[in-house]
Design a protein around this motif. Structure first.
Motif, PDB file in Angstrom:
ATOM      1  N   ALA A  42       0.958  -1.226  -0.128  1.00  0.00           N
ATOM      2  CA  ALA A  42      -0.072  -0.054   0.035  1.00  0.00           C
ATOM      3  C   ALA A  42       0.805   1.216  -0.035  1.00  0.00           C
ATOM      4  CB  ALA A  42      -0.875   0.038   1.206  1.00  0.00           C
ATOM      5  N   GLY A  43       2.258   1.063  -0.007  1.00  0.00           N
ATOM      6  CA  GLY A  43       3.249   2.332   0.036  1.00  0.00           C
ATOM      7  C   GLY A  43       3.447   2.956   1.219  1.00  0.00           C
ATOM      8  N   HIS A  44       3.256   2.225   2.350  1.00  0.00           N
ATOM      9  CA  HIS A  44       3.701   2.687   3.515  1.00  0.00           C
ATOM     10  C   HIS A  44       5.568   2.483   3.763  1.00  0.00           C
ATOM     11  CE1 HIS A  44       0.115   3.137   5.984  1.00  0.00           C
ATOM     12  NE2 HIS A  44      -0.249   2.126   5.248  1.00  0.00           N
ATOM     13  N   SER A  45       5.807   3.430   4.259  1.00  0.00           N
ATOM     14  CA  SER A  45       7.291   3.429   4.584  1.00  0.00           C
ATOM     15  C   SER A  45       7.574   2.840   5.881  1.00  0.00           C
ATOM     16  CB  SER A  45       8.073   4.858   4.501  1.00  0.00           C
ATOM     17  OG  SER A  45       7.893   5.303   3.236  1.00  0.00           O
ATOM     18  N   MET A  46       8.394   2.053   5.973  1.00  0.00           N
ATOM     19  CA  MET A  46       8.710   1.205   7.462  1.00  0.00           C
ATOM     20  C   MET A  46       9.966   0.896   7.793  1.00  0.00           C
ATOM     21  SD  MET A  46       5.775  -1.783   7.147  1.00  0.00           S
ATOM     22  CE  MET A  46       5.933  -2.084   5.446  1.00  0.00           C
ATOM     23  N   ILE A  47      10.359   1.025   8.920  1.00  0.00           N
ATOM     24  CA  ILE A  47      11.717   0.451   9.256  1.00  0.00           C
ATOM     25  C   ILE A  47      11.354  -0.509  10.597  1.00  0.00           C
ATOM     26  CG2 ILE A  47      13.700   1.097  11.065  1.00  0.00           C
ATOM     27  CD1 ILE A  47      13.265   4.095   9.898  1.00  0.00           C
ATOM     28  N   ILE A  48      11.972  -1.755  10.034  1.00  0.00           N
ATOM     29  CA  ILE A  48      11.608  -2.979  11.047  1.00  0.00           C
ATOM     30  C   ILE A  48      12.835  -3.358  11.520  1.00  0.00           C
ATOM     31  CG2 ILE A  48      10.585  -5.255  10.951  1.00  0.00           C
ATOM     32  CD1 ILE A  48       9.155  -4.493   8.346  1.00  0.00           C
ATOM     33  N   SER A  49      12.817  -3.513  12.787  1.00  0.00           N
ATOM     34  CA  SER A  49      14.081  -4.117  13.704  1.00  0.00           C
ATOM     35  C   SER A  49      13.639  -5.776  13.722  1.00  0.00           C
ATOM     36  CB  SER A  49      14.147  -3.556  14.935  1.00  0.00           C
ATOM     37  OG  SER A  49      15.021  -4.286  15.449  1.00  0.00           O
ATOM     38  N   THR A  50      14.357  -6.542  13.299  1.00  0.00           N
ATOM     39  CA  THR A  50      13.938  -8.080  13.462  1.00  0.00           C
ATOM     40  C   THR A  50      15.163  -8.914  13.623  1.00  0.00           C
ATOM     41  OG1 THR A  50      12.782  -9.795  12.704  1.00  0.00           O
ATOM     42  CG2 THR A  50      13.750  -8.384  10.978  1.00  0.00           C
ATOM     43  N   HIS A  51      15.025 -10.123  14.266  1.00  0.00           N
ATOM     44  CA  HIS A  51      15.998 -11.214  14.369  1.00  0.00           C
ATOM     45  C   HIS A  51      15.654 -12.275  13.229  1.00  0.00           C
ATOM     46  CE1 HIS A  51      17.015  -9.183  18.107  1.00  0.00           C
ATOM     47  NE2 HIS A  51      18.445  -9.563  17.959  1.00  0.00           N
ATOM     48  N   HIS A  52      14.612 -12.002  12.635  1.00  0.00           N
ATOM     49  CA  HIS A  52      14.228 -12.848  11.609  1.00  0.00           C
ATOM     50  C   HIS A  52      13.978 -12.186  10.321  1.00  0.00           C
ATOM     51  CE1 HIS A  52      13.134 -15.396  14.921  1.00  0.00           C
ATOM     52  NE2 HIS A  52      12.617 -14.268  15.426  1.00  0.00           N
TER      53      HIS A  52
END
Length: 102
Positions: A42-52
């Motif tokens: 849908a065009g959202h900008s995201m910053i994702i912190s993940t160990h996966h």
């Protein structure tokens, strides 16, 4: 799931997600990953912190691998490029091997 829904309800320009699937069972985890994928589509900008990293490599356009608060590897490009030979998971495993962590 409620926290994820609340974070996007007001349609922010940027969504920050810190370990969005930690502690979730498999079924709920799949729903959260699908919701993240839908947000990206849908065009959202995201910053994702993940160990996966396998959870987000299909939608990522840029990835950084950090160790002790420092960027040790940066990957950029379209999602297929990140899944390729220099993909997120392979890069993360290389960093682990380089540092003797695994």
């Amino acid at each position: 799931r409620t926290a994820l829904a609340a974070s996007i309800l007001h349609r922010p320009e940027l969504v920050l997600l810190d370990e969005p699937t930690t502690g979730l069972d498999i079924a709920v985890r799949e729903h959260v990953v699908a919701a993240i994928r839908d947000m990206a589509t849908a065009g959202h900008s995201m910053i994702i912190s993940t160990h996966h990293p396998e959870e987000i490599r299909e939608i990522a356009t840029e990835a950084v691998i950090m160790r002790a608060g420092r960027i040790v590897r940066r990957l950029a490009g379209s999602a297929p490029e990140l899944r390729g030979i220099d993909g997120i998971v392979k890069a993360a495993m290389a960093v682990i091997r380089e540092n003797g962590d695994g």
